[in-house]
Motif scaffolding. Sequence first.
Motif, PDB file in Angstrom:
ATOM      1  N   LYS A   1      76.320  17.236  41.438  1.00 38.97           N
ATOM      2  CA  LYS A   1      77.202  18.158  40.727  1.00 38.97           C
ATOM      3  C   LYS A   1      76.907  18.137  39.229  1.00 38.97           C
ATOM      4  O   LYS A   1      77.052  19.137  38.537  1.00 38.97           O
ATOM      5  CB  LYS A   1      78.658  17.734  40.984  1.00 38.97           C
ATOM      6  N   TYR A   2      76.529  16.963  38.722  1.00 39.10           N
ATOM      7  CA  TYR A   2      76.354  16.799  37.283  1.00 39.10           C
ATOM      8  C   TYR A   2      74.903  16.968  36.824  1.00 39.10           C
ATOM      9  O   TYR A   2      74.612  16.936  35.651  1.00 39.10           O
ATOM     10  CB  TYR A   2      76.856  15.420  36.853  1.00 39.10           C
ATOM     11  N   ARG A   3      74.009  17.090  37.795  1.00 40.29           N
ATOM     12  CA  ARG A   3      72.589  17.128  37.471  1.00 40.29           C
ATOM     13  C   ARG A   3      72.236  18.249  36.495  1.00 40.29           C
ATOM     14  O   ARG A   3      71.567  18.030  35.482  1.00 40.29           O
ATOM     15  CB  ARG A   3      71.790  17.303  38.765  1.00 40.29           C
ATOM     16  N   ALA A   4      72.747  19.448  36.803  1.00 39.65           N
ATOM     17  CA  ALA A   4      72.450  20.606  35.953  1.00 39.65           C
ATOM     18  C   ALA A   4      72.973  20.369  34.540  1.00 39.65           C
ATOM     19  O   ALA A   4      72.307  20.688  33.553  1.00 39.65           O
ATOM     20  CB  ALA A   4      73.058  21.860  36.556  1.00 39.65           C
ATOM     21  N   LYS A   5      74.169  19.780  34.465  1.00 41.18           N
ATOM     22  CA  LYS A   5      74.762  19.533  33.150  1.00 41.18           C
ATOM     23  C   LYS A   5      73.944  18.507  32.358  1.00 41.18           C
ATOM     24  O   LYS A   5      73.720  18.666  31.161  1.00 41.18           O
ATOM     25  CB  LYS A   5      76.187  19.034  33.325  1.00 41.18           C
ATOM     26  N   ALA A   6      73.488  17.466  33.063  1.00 40.56           N
ATOM     27  CA  ALA A   6      72.667  16.453  32.404  1.00 40.56           C
ATOM     28  C   ALA A   6      71.390  17.078  31.866  1.00 40.56           C
ATOM     29  O   ALA A   6      70.973  16.810  30.736  1.00 40.56           O
ATOM     30  CB  ALA A   6      72.341  15.331  33.392  1.00 40.56           C
ATOM     31  N   GLU A   7      70.798  17.936  32.674  1.00 39.15           N
ATOM     32  CA  GLU A   7      69.560  18.585  32.233  1.00 39.15           C
ATOM     33  C   GLU A   7      69.805  19.504  31.045  1.00 39.15           C
ATOM     34  O   GLU A   7      68.992  19.583  30.123  1.00 39.15           O
ATOM     35  CB  GLU A   7      68.935  19.346  33.414  1.00 39.15           C
ATOM     36  N   GLU A   8      70.961  20.172  31.071  1.00 43.53           N
ATOM     37  CA  GLU A   8      71.309  21.060  29.965  1.00 43.53           C
ATOM     38  C   GLU A   8      71.477  20.257  28.670  1.00 43.53           C
ATOM     39  O   GLU A   8      70.957  20.639  27.620  1.00 43.53           O
ATOM     40  CB  GLU A   8      72.603  21.792  30.323  1.00 43.53           C
ATOM     41  N   LEU A   9      72.169  19.109  28.781  1.00 45.35           N
ATOM     42  CA  LEU A   9      72.364  18.259  27.605  1.00 45.35           C
ATOM     43  C   LEU A   9      71.030  17.759  27.071  1.00 45.35           C
ATOM     44  O   LEU A   9      70.785  17.773  25.863  1.00 45.35           O
ATOM     45  CB  LEU A   9      73.263  17.068  27.956  1.00 45.35           C
ATOM     46  N   LEU A  10      70.156  17.350  27.986  1.00 43.62           N
ATOM     47  CA  LEU A  10      68.839  16.859  27.563  1.00 43.62           C
ATOM     48  C   LEU A  10      68.066  17.943  26.830  1.00 43.62           C
ATOM     49  O   LEU A  10      67.376  17.677  25.848  1.00 43.62           O
ATOM     50  CB  LEU A  10      68.041  16.350  28.770  1.00 43.62           C
ATOM     51  N   SER A  11      68.186  19.172  27.306  1.00 43.79           N
ATOM     52  CA  SER A  11      67.446  20.230  26.626  1.00 43.79           C
ATOM     53  C   SER A  11      68.120  20.596  25.305  1.00 43.79           C
ATOM     54  O   SER A  11      67.454  21.003  24.357  1.00 43.79           O
ATOM     55  CB  SER A  11      67.252  21.447  27.548  1.00 43.79           C
ATOM     56  N   MET A  12      69.454  20.400  25.225  1.00 43.69           N
ATOM     57  CA  MET A  12      70.130  20.647  23.947  1.00 43.69           C
ATOM     58  C   MET A  12      69.660  19.687  22.862  1.00 43.69           C
ATOM     59  O   MET A  12      69.630  20.037  21.686  1.00 43.69           O
ATOM     60  CB  MET A  12      71.648  20.520  24.112  1.00 43.69           C
ATOM     61  N   VAL A  13      69.323  18.452  23.244  1.00 46.97           N
ATOM     62  CA  VAL A  13      68.821  17.516  22.228  1.00 46.97           C
ATOM     63  C   VAL A  13      67.290  17.483  22.212  1.00 46.97           C
ATOM     64  O   VAL A  13      66.690  16.639  21.554  1.00 46.97           O
ATOM     65  CB  VAL A  13      69.381  16.081  22.423  1.00 46.97           C
ATOM     66  N   GLY A  14      66.677  18.413  22.963  1.00 44.92           N
ATOM     67  CA  GLY A  14      65.235  18.614  22.858  1.00 44.92           C
ATOM     68  C   GLY A  14      64.361  17.609  23.572  1.00 44.92           C
ATOM     69  O   GLY A  14      63.210  17.403  23.191  1.00 44.92           O
ATOM     70  N   ILE A  15      64.878  16.957  24.610  1.00 36.97           N
ATOM     71  CA  ILE A  15      64.008  16.017  25.330  1.00 36.97           C
ATOM     72  C   ILE A  15      63.984  16.321  26.826  1.00 36.97           C
ATOM     73  O   ILE A  15      63.800  15.414  27.645  1.00 36.97           O
ATOM     74  CB  ILE A  15      64.401  14.538  25.083  1.00 36.97           C
TER      75      ILE A  15
END
Lengths: 280, 258
Positions: B117-131
Amino acid sequence: MTRTEQIAQLAIDASPRAKRKKFSPYILTALIAPLILAVWWFVTETRIVPPILLPTPASVVQSFPRVVFADGFGDQIIRTVTEIVGGFALGATIGFLLGMLLSSSSRLRAAYLPALSALEAIPTVILAPIIIAWVGFGMEGKVMQAALACFYAVFITTLSGLGLAEPNAVNLMRSLGASRWQTMAKLRVPTALPVIFGGLQLGATTAIIGAIVSEFIGSVGGLGYLMIRYRGSFDTAAYWVIIFFFLVIGLVTYLLIWYAEKKIVFWRHTAITRPDLEKP
Amino acid sequence: MTTTTQTAPLVRATGVTKKFGSGDKEMVALSGLNLEVREGEFLSLLGPSGCGKSTALNIMGGLLSATEGSITFGGKTLTEPSRQIGMMFQQAVMFPWRTTLDNVLLPVEIFGESKKKYRAKAEELLSMVGISEFAGSYPWQLSGGMQQRAALCRVLLHDPKLLLLDEPFGALDEFTRETMNQELLRLQAHTKSTAVLVTHNITEAVFMSDRVAVMSARPGRLIGILEIPFDRPRTPDLQTTSDFVALVAEARKMLELQ
Ligand SMILES: Nc1ncnc2c1ncn2[C@@H]1O[C@H](COP(=O)(O)OP(=O)(O)OP(=O)(O)O)[C@@H](O)[C@H]1O
Ligand SMILES: [Mg+2]
């Protein structure tokens, strides 16, 4: 090559790591064998050591097929290996669980750690006749002996390894409201693994010793049993062939655990060098 | 300023004192701290090394218990860590046996919620900080700054109401730290969370905060609170304005006059 690449290459060439890569460490291993052989050959050929104590290398090699193709040799080796594996699995499991149990409570540690460590000071070898008296000459006794011989190494490394987690990592788990069990499974055990593998490596050796000594003291089968028989008939060369097989068992065990560690504790083997910076 | 709209504080520390050791070895690390953290604000705890900033933060996070006094969080007395509070430390604390993505997903795994459920959100956060391209890499394949970015994602994953940040970028170089601070402000505004930042860098405290709580050297006491009225989002050129320089000077004076 650009100038930067040249400089980078120079740096790589100058690093001791790169130099060491040029010859394999196994060359060193290969060098030690002829040396030992030469000393062995010398002291036996000149009869500094009488052949009844130490046979010549040639006679051991000659005895090899006689021992290996003797009836039931395969069964004996399987028997001993089974005892070692069974005893090691049993002892390591008990050691690991006991380590977990004691690491979770300082009261339990205070109560039992001194006693357990004191017990370890008793050589397990002296228990062999007692175990045989209890359970007889069968494999169960050898498994028990091997388990007894190896549990402490795994127990004590598990216990100290589980205490190695960084305070900050423990705080992170606590701040997330992790249960004791979660902290154990997700932080403490992985942190302890490199140390536990040291204990497994040590325990495997002592398990081998335990099983063989027990067979040697009294058994109806196994490599130790063969040794007693060859010793009885003063067949020193055959005796040494069996010793060679112990060496092989020790080496294979070491390699298996080493390989398991490399696969399971992969981060420790890679954390030192950054693979992305490694030369192809 | 929002001082006129007085809502109930998210955190209230009342007479919080912390003593370590006992008998002759007793040491007062924190002395009678009274502090309120307002909903949605960015508050800094500023003070010299060893004045009890980390101690105060750990008590607010429920990791340490106060010797005297009490903490309320959302109106209720805080006695243990809460899922609504996310903590970040000076070190990134990434587990080397987990990939970056799995490290970020650690909180929900511990909460027993579905990682899917949280995977997409984690990926979104990672891309928000550019990694985002390092999601599948292990922490030791990342630089120190990237690891702290991942730690930031981890603390934000489950939308805690309160972020407790103990010099989260203190181990990074000046340049990376500034970028990370910008990142932090952006994400805090985005998630509308409340943040308490521990720092001993005066400029950083003034730049980041709505209010700066200045503490004295040991035993740590609260000297005073400085209101920082600048609009958001804040940009680095704010630091060269005379108003900003004046506030930094005032904070410095409070620290020196104690
Ligand atoms: N667990 C502990 N046991 C004993 N003393 C402690 C403990 N934790 C902190 N202290 C002491 O309490 C005082 C305050 O420590 P704290 O870590 O809160 O300071 P700090 O303001 O965060 O300092 P820094 O800026 O250097 O991180 C220090 O003098 C420290 O030695
Ligand atoms: Mg601190």
